[in-house]
Design an enzyme around this catalytic site. Structure first.
Site, PDB file in Angstrom:
ATOM      1  N   GLY A 153       6.645   4.662  -1.343  1.00 52.21           N
ATOM      2  CA  GLY A 153       7.351   5.922  -1.506  1.00 52.21           C
ATOM      3  C   GLY A 153       6.991   6.895  -0.398  1.00 52.21           C
ATOM      4  N   GLU A 204      -2.511   3.147   2.750  1.00 51.81           N
ATOM      5  CA  GLU A 204      -1.061   2.954   2.928  1.00 51.81           C
ATOM      6  C   GLU A 204      -0.740   2.732   4.404  1.00 51.81           C
ATOM      7  OE1 GLU A 204       0.497   5.609  -0.878  1.00 51.81           O
ATOM      8  OE2 GLU A 204       0.380   6.557   1.071  1.00 51.81           O
ATOM      9  N   GLY A 249       0.845  10.723   1.039  1.00 50.99           N
ATOM     10  CA  GLY A 249      -0.536  11.024   0.659  1.00 50.99           C
ATOM     11  C   GLY A 249      -0.660  11.932  -0.542  1.00 50.99           C
ATOM     12  N   GLY A 250       0.517  12.254  -1.159  1.00 47.87           N
ATOM     13  CA  GLY A 250       0.458  13.055  -2.383  1.00 47.87           C
ATOM     14  C   GLY A 250      -0.401  12.383  -3.452  1.00 47.87           C
ATOM     15  N   GLY A 251      -0.483  11.075  -3.390  1.00 47.09           N
ATOM     16  CA  GLY A 251      -1.308  10.328  -4.341  1.00 47.09           C
ATOM     17  C   GLY A 251      -2.670   9.966  -3.764  1.00 47.09           C
ATOM     18  N   THR A 258       7.032   6.147  -7.822  1.00 51.11           N
ATOM     19  CA  THR A 258       8.198   5.342  -7.437  1.00 51.11           C
ATOM     20  C   THR A 258       7.781   3.885  -7.237  1.00 51.11           C
ATOM     21  OG1 THR A 258       8.930   7.328  -6.251  1.00 51.11           O
ATOM     22  CG2 THR A 258      10.223   5.331  -5.925  1.00 51.11           C
ATOM     23  N   ASP A 265       6.487  11.497   0.267  1.00 51.69           N
ATOM     24  CA  ASP A 265       6.599  12.871  -0.227  1.00 51.69           C
ATOM     25  C   ASP A 265       7.725  13.595   0.495  1.00 51.69           C
ATOM     26  OD1 ASP A 265       4.333  12.786  -2.066  1.00 51.69           O
ATOM     27  OD2 ASP A 265       3.182  12.436  -0.242  1.00 51.69           O
ATOM     28  N   THR A 277       1.837   3.064  -3.153  1.00 48.63           N
ATOM     29  CA  THR A 277       1.206   3.757  -4.289  1.00 48.63           C
ATOM     30  C   THR A 277       2.097   4.906  -4.740  1.00 48.63           C
ATOM     31  OG1 THR A 277      -0.983   3.244  -3.435  1.00 48.63           O
ATOM     32  CG2 THR A 277      -0.854   5.090  -4.967  1.00 48.63           C
ATOM     33  N   GLY A 278       2.090   5.177  -6.046  1.00 48.42           N
ATOM     34  CA  GLY A 278       2.796   6.355  -6.551  1.00 48.42           C
ATOM     35  C   GLY A 278       3.738   6.011  -7.691  1.00 48.42           C
TER      36      GLY A 278
END
Ligand code: 5RP
Length: 233
Positions: free
Chosen positions: A91, A112, A104-106, A40, A93, A37-38
């Site tokens: 991706g 994940e 986990g920024g997203g 990238t 962080d 996820t994200g």
């Protein structure tokens, strides 16, 4: 005729697109691919769509990635339908020189980690700004059951961190799993394996965003001089 932009002029977005395309090399033909996820990974999904006839489909780590995959005509399987995946592409962080990551920024860290755990190989795709010596500068995401949030925040305070519940539109952000995210600043994590094991057993913690037990096997790092491949196993 327009000449290609000099490598130094590549934007972060272009670096992400570069590693998204480079990750196609790790996709196993005729197989199901684990997809993270994200922003990238979105570039990777766009690249994957160009070879969608060569794969059976994907196991996705978030509602957002599932929607993007399906919109591009890539079948999405439930993780329970698939025993093992050859490769998971996602991706990060932060990533260190051993392949340990903060993710986990997203807010998709739990799913994940589940898809990463069912994959034989984790290919991390990231631009060069994500490479660090020691994890911890990026606010560490932790998915928690809401009733445990205050207690978990106090536990991080005892470790010297500053923790707060992530908000969206003035209210606690709700993850795909119906839980909340705590972001923790002020930590330095020299022992990611020990830290992950410790925090994951605090009551009410669903998943901590340290990926040490599910570290990367390979990192494709987007740099101004091209994609640098780091192998960790
Ligand atoms: C989502 C993640 C992402 O992989 C991480 O936040 C990196 O995202 P981006 O590619 O947008 O920089 O862990 O939960």
């Amino acid at each position: 005729m327009t000449s290609p932009a000099p490598a130094s002029a590549l934007t972060q977005d272009e670096l992400k697109a570069q590693v998204g395309r480079a990750a196609l090399e790790y996709v196993v033909k005729g197989d199901i691919v684990g997809v993270g996820t994200g922003s990238t990974v979105n570039k990777f999904i766009d690249a994957l769509a160009t070879i969608k006839g060569d794969i059976r489909g994907a196991v996705s780590s978030s509602v957002a990635s599932t929607e993007r995959l399906r919109a591009l005509g890539i079948p999405v399987f439930d993780s329970n339908e698939v025993e093992e995946l050859a490769v998971y592409i996602d991706g990060a962080d932060e990533i260190d020189g051993r392949g340990y990551m903060i993710k986990g920024g997203g807010a998709a860290l739990t799913r994940e980690k589940i898809v990463a755990a069912q994959s034989r190989r984790f290919v991390c795709i990231a631009d060069a700004s994500k490479l660090v010596n020691t994890l911890g500068a990026f606010p560490l995401p932790v998915e928690v059951i809401p009733m445990a949030a205050r207690r978990v925040i106090r536990q991080f305070t005892r470790l010297g961190g500053l923790a707060q519940v992530r908000e969206k539109d003035g209210a606690p952000l709700v993850t795909d799993n119906g839980q909340h995210i705590i972001d923790v600043t002020g930590l330095r994590i020299p022992d990611p394996l020990g830290f992950e094991s410790e925090v994951n057993q605090w009551p009410g913690v669903v998943t901590v965003g340290v990926f040490a037990h599910q570290r990367a096997s390979v990192c494709l790092l987007g740099t101004s001089t091209g994609v640098k491949t780091m192998r960790f196993s």
